[in-house]
Design a protein around this motif. Structure first.
Motif, PDB file in Angstrom:
ATOM      1  N   ILE A 254      36.469  23.858  56.387  1.00 37.72           N
ATOM      2  CA  ILE A 254      36.739  25.227  55.946  1.00 37.72           C
ATOM      3  C   ILE A 254      38.253  25.400  55.988  1.00 37.72           C
ATOM      4  N   ASN A 255      38.865  25.546  54.829  1.00 39.08           N
ATOM      5  CA  ASN A 255      40.324  25.575  54.758  1.00 39.08           C
ATOM      6  C   ASN A 255      40.914  26.968  54.831  1.00 39.08           C
ATOM      7  N   SER A 256      40.114  27.995  54.516  1.00 38.88           N
ATOM      8  CA  SER A 256      40.678  29.347  54.458  1.00 38.88           C
ATOM      9  C   SER A 256      39.625  30.383  54.813  1.00 38.88           C
ATOM     10  N   ILE A 257      40.016  31.343  55.648  1.00 38.13           N
ATOM     11  CA  ILE A 257      39.191  32.512  55.969  1.00 38.13           C
ATOM     12  C   ILE A 257      40.083  33.733  55.852  1.00 38.13           C
ATOM     13  N   HIS A 258      39.666  34.720  55.072  1.00 39.05           N
ATOM     14  CA  HIS A 258      40.457  35.951  54.968  1.00 39.05           C
ATOM     15  C   HIS A 258      39.539  37.162  55.033  1.00 39.05           C
ATOM     16  N   TRP A 259      39.902  38.081  55.924  1.00 40.99           N
ATOM     17  CA  TRP A 259      39.155  39.320  56.125  1.00 40.99           C
ATOM     18  C   TRP A 259      40.152  40.472  55.997  1.00 40.99           C
ATOM     19  N   PRO A 260      40.256  41.100  54.818  1.00 43.98           N
ATOM     20  CA  PRO A 260      41.289  42.116  54.612  1.00 43.98           C
ATOM     21  C   PRO A 260      40.987  43.404  55.353  1.00 43.98           C
ATOM     22  N   THR A 261      42.028  44.154  55.681  1.00 45.55           N
ATOM     23  CA  THR A 261      41.886  45.443  56.345  1.00 45.55           C
ATOM     24  C   THR A 261      42.739  46.464  55.617  1.00 45.55           C
ATOM     25  N   TYR A 262      42.152  47.624  55.352  1.00 44.09           N
ATOM     26  CA  TYR A 262      42.893  48.712  54.724  1.00 44.09           C
ATOM     27  C   TYR A 262      42.838  49.987  55.553  1.00 44.09           C
ATOM     28  N   THR A 263      41.933  50.041  56.539  1.00 39.38           N
ATOM     29  CA  THR A 263      41.745  51.263  57.310  1.00 39.38           C
ATOM     30  C   THR A 263      42.180  51.055  58.747  1.00 39.38           C
TER      31      THR A 263
ATOM     32  N   ASP B 224      40.324  52.009  61.295  1.00 35.42           N
ATOM     33  CA  ASP B 224      39.147  51.717  62.106  1.00 35.42           C
ATOM     34  C   ASP B 224      38.019  51.273  61.199  1.00 35.42           C
ATOM     35  N   ASN B 225      36.828  51.183  61.736  1.00 35.81           N
ATOM     36  CA  ASN B 225      35.679  50.664  60.989  1.00 35.81           C
ATOM     37  C   ASN B 225      34.783  51.756  60.429  1.00 35.81           C
ATOM     38  N   SER B 226      35.277  52.995  60.289  1.00 33.04           N
ATOM     39  CA  SER B 226      34.400  54.104  59.927  1.00 33.04           C
ATOM     40  C   SER B 226      33.820  53.957  58.535  1.00 33.04           C
ATOM     41  N   CYS B 227      34.482  53.270  57.641  1.00 36.32           N
ATOM     42  CA  CYS B 227      33.941  53.106  56.286  1.00 36.32           C
ATOM     43  C   CYS B 227      34.265  51.704  55.794  1.00 36.32           C
ATOM     44  N   MET B 228      33.762  50.714  56.507  1.00 36.01           N
ATOM     45  CA  MET B 228      34.153  49.332  56.277  1.00 36.01           C
ATOM     46  C   MET B 228      33.066  48.567  55.535  1.00 36.01           C
ATOM     47  N   ILE B 229      33.462  47.910  54.430  1.00 33.75           N
ATOM     48  CA  ILE B 229      32.596  46.920  53.810  1.00 33.75           C
ATOM     49  C   ILE B 229      32.968  45.580  54.409  1.00 33.75           C
ATOM     50  N   LYS B 230      32.068  44.978  55.141  1.00 34.92           N
ATOM     51  CA  LYS B 230      32.422  43.811  55.949  1.00 34.92           C
ATOM     52  C   LYS B 230      32.210  42.531  55.158  1.00 34.92           C
ATOM     53  N   ALA B 231      33.124  42.283  54.218  1.00 37.62           N
ATOM     54  CA  ALA B 231      33.077  41.080  53.399  1.00 37.62           C
ATOM     55  C   ALA B 231      34.244  40.182  53.751  1.00 37.62           C
ATOM     56  N   ILE B 232      33.955  38.886  53.960  1.00 37.76           N
ATOM     57  CA  ILE B 232      34.960  37.887  54.306  1.00 37.76           C
ATOM     58  C   ILE B 232      34.974  36.828  53.207  1.00 37.76           C
ATOM     59  N   LEU B 233      36.178  36.409  52.800  1.00 37.66           N
ATOM     60  CA  LEU B 233      36.315  35.392  51.763  1.00 37.66           C
ATOM     61  C   LEU B 233      36.546  34.036  52.422  1.00 37.66           C
ATOM     62  N   ILE B 234      35.705  33.060  52.054  1.00 32.58           N
ATOM     63  CA  ILE B 234      35.747  31.717  52.635  1.00 32.58           C
ATOM     64  C   ILE B 234      36.036  30.704  51.533  1.00 32.58           C
ATOM     65  N   GLY B 235      36.965  29.774  51.793  1.00 28.93           N
ATOM     66  CA  GLY B 235      37.246  28.681  50.860  1.00 28.93           C
ATOM     67  C   GLY B 235      37.218  27.345  51.576  1.00 28.93           C
ATOM     68  N   GLY B 236      36.676  26.319  50.908  1.00 33.98           N
ATOM     69  CA  GLY B 236      36.553  25.016  51.551  1.00 33.98           C
ATOM     70  C   GLY B 236      36.726  23.864  50.590  1.00 33.98           C
TER      71      GLY B 236
ATOM     72  N   SER C 114      43.597  27.635  50.210  1.00 30.00           N
ATOM     73  CA  SER C 114      43.988  28.946  50.716  1.00 30.00           C
ATOM     74  C   SER C 114      43.444  30.004  49.777  1.00 30.00           C
ATOM     75  N   ALA C 115      43.043  31.145  50.319  1.00 29.88           N
ATOM     76  CA  ALA C 115      42.504  32.226  49.499  1.00 29.88           C
ATOM     77  C   ALA C 115      42.767  33.564  50.173  1.00 29.88           C
ATOM     78  N   ARG C 116      42.957  34.616  49.364  1.00 23.01           N
ATOM     79  CA  ARG C 116      43.201  35.956  49.872  1.00 23.01           C
ATOM     80  C   ARG C 116      42.374  36.952  49.078  1.00 23.01           C
ATOM     81  N   LEU C 117      41.737  37.875  49.793  1.00 19.02           N
ATOM     82  CA  LEU C 117      40.870  38.880  49.190  1.00 19.02           C
ATOM     83  C   LEU C 117      41.578  40.222  49.150  1.00 19.02           C
ATOM     84  N   GLY C 118      41.597  40.857  47.978  1.00 23.29           N
ATOM     85  CA  GLY C 118      42.199  42.171  47.810  1.00 23.29           C
ATOM     86  C   GLY C 118      41.155  43.226  47.524  1.00 23.29           C
TER      87      GLY C 118
END
Length: 391
Positions: free
Chosen positions: A301-310, A312-324, A354-358
């Motif tokens: 697994i070469n890349s893990i990215h979990w973006p944050t915009y808030t 806290d977690n009050s309105c969080m879509i818990k999606a993580i981007l994985i690349g391998g 490498s990968a980044r989620l927006g």
């Protein structure tokens, strides 16, 4: 004249009528309605927004004052999980694209061809290029500087005129990872040490020694005073860089750690290994037992990215981007490890390094030297696609 005045006369709707209308709207439309007037805001933030979020995708919602964030999260949910992406690949480097850093509309990439390139995410045109004497292992940038770990040194340039501000080195160890926490910069070395530099003076202020093999990833946890490092010695360690104390350890598997990610204000630590396993740990508890574990690919697994915009977690879509190494990109649920969606480039299977989620797009960097931009347009909806609520 009287008829014109009659046509312009306002019709006031009572609360029951407005509620009946609002119940037909999506969360992002409700968020816009909440900004119209105090009456509409009161109705929307009472119970309607919570009900709408539960009906559309199971979004979490606890604070009625954060309608704008709900709108952003819902739009992200709709696009990432119900739209087909528009894909644009560019031959960015002549060697492997080992790393990237994305902020706003700017992307920086580092390659084994000994270059760091800065790109416009809108046009995918190269705006700046910096050369180093060795392969680039990690790259970061801020508003005025670019940082690159290459070979045994960290190079710091002034953006725009390519002026070299400082070169951090002298420790005779190859660098495999880097993390910037202004005014300090932490690097992971081949001998298992984590070295912390003052980026302005170039002085090494701390040496952390508990790893026994190369340190492949470094992140900060919640506060800048806590570091997280992963190593090929099969361990993840939490550090207090002020005292050098190793405060907690995790042992995900019997294989080396290739990457990790910690989201802001979250308690989960996501760890990827060289054998293709992904483990999720509760940061508050050390040890070997993860919250969940899954095998994602047959290679590292070469890349893990979990973006944050808030905040806290009050309105969080818990999606993580994985690349391998399988060349696939996976969007997974951070609560369960289940896969939401999997993406592959047509006719390409080059490993994702490498990968980044927006918000409504993501970017992936590959071993064949290409950089791929994925944009999720609302006009490209996948017909018949449904989100599994049990994911």
């Amino acid at each position: 004249m009287a008829m014109a005045e009659e046509k312009r006369r306002e019709v006031l709707l009572d609360d029951d009528t407005l509620i009946a209308i609002f119940r037909l709207l999506l969360p992002r439309s409700l968020a816009r309605c909440a900004a119209v007037c105090s009456q509409w805001h009161r109705l929307v933030t009472s119970q309607l927004m919570k009900d709408a979020c539960s009906r559309h995708g199971g979004l979490l919602y606890s604070d009625p004052s954060r309608c704008k964030e709900i709108m952003i999260r819902t739009e992200q949910f709709d696009r990432l999980f119900t739209c087909n992406p528009s894909v644009l690949s560019s031959q960015a480097h002549s060697g492997r694209v080992n790393c990237c850093h994305w902020s706003m509309d700017t992307l920086a990439t580092g390659s084994s061809d000994n270059t760091v390139s800065v790109w416009s995410m809108d046009s995918m045109q190269c705006m700046e290029e910096y050369r180093v004497p060795d392969s680039v292992a990690a790259v970061k940038f801020d508003g005025s500087r670019i940082f690159a770990a290459a070979g045994k040194d960290v190079h710091i340039w002034k953006r725009g005129n390519r002026e070299t501000l400082r070169v951090l080195g002298g420790h005779n160890q190859r660098l495999h990872s880097m993390h910037c926490i202004d005014p300090e910069l932490a690097v992971g070395c081949a001998d298992g040490t984590v070295r912390i530099f003052d980026m302005y003076t170039g002085r090494c202020s701390m040496l952390l020694r508990h790893h026994t093999e190369k340190v492949t990833c470094i992140r900060s946890l919640n506060k800048p005073s806590v570091l997280v490092s992963g190593s090929y010695d099969c361990s993840v360690r939490l550090w207090d860089p002020l005292s050098g104390e190793n405060v907690r350890n995790y042992f995900p598997a019997s294989s080396g750690i290739s990457c990790l990610h910690v989201g802001k204000d979250r308690i989960e630590l996501i760890v990827g290994t060289v054998l293709g396993d992904i483990d999720c740990f509760d940061i508050r508890v050390g040890g070997r037992r993860p919250l969940w574990s899954r095998r994602s690919s047959n290679g590292p697994i070469n890349s893990i990215h979990w973006p944050t915009y808030t905040l806290d977690n009050s309105c969080m879509i818990k999606a993580i981007l994985i690349g391998g190494n399988d060349g696939k990109l996976h969007l997974i649920n951070s609560d369960t490890g289940r896969t939401f969606r999997t993406f592959t480039r047509d006719g390409h299977s080059s490993p994702v390094l490498s990968a980044r989620l927006g918000h409504t797009r993501f970017v992936s960097c590959h071993a064949d030297g290409t950089v791929t931009r994925w944009i999720f347009d609302q006009g490209r909806t996948r017909v018949g696609f449904a989100i599994c609520q049990a994911c």
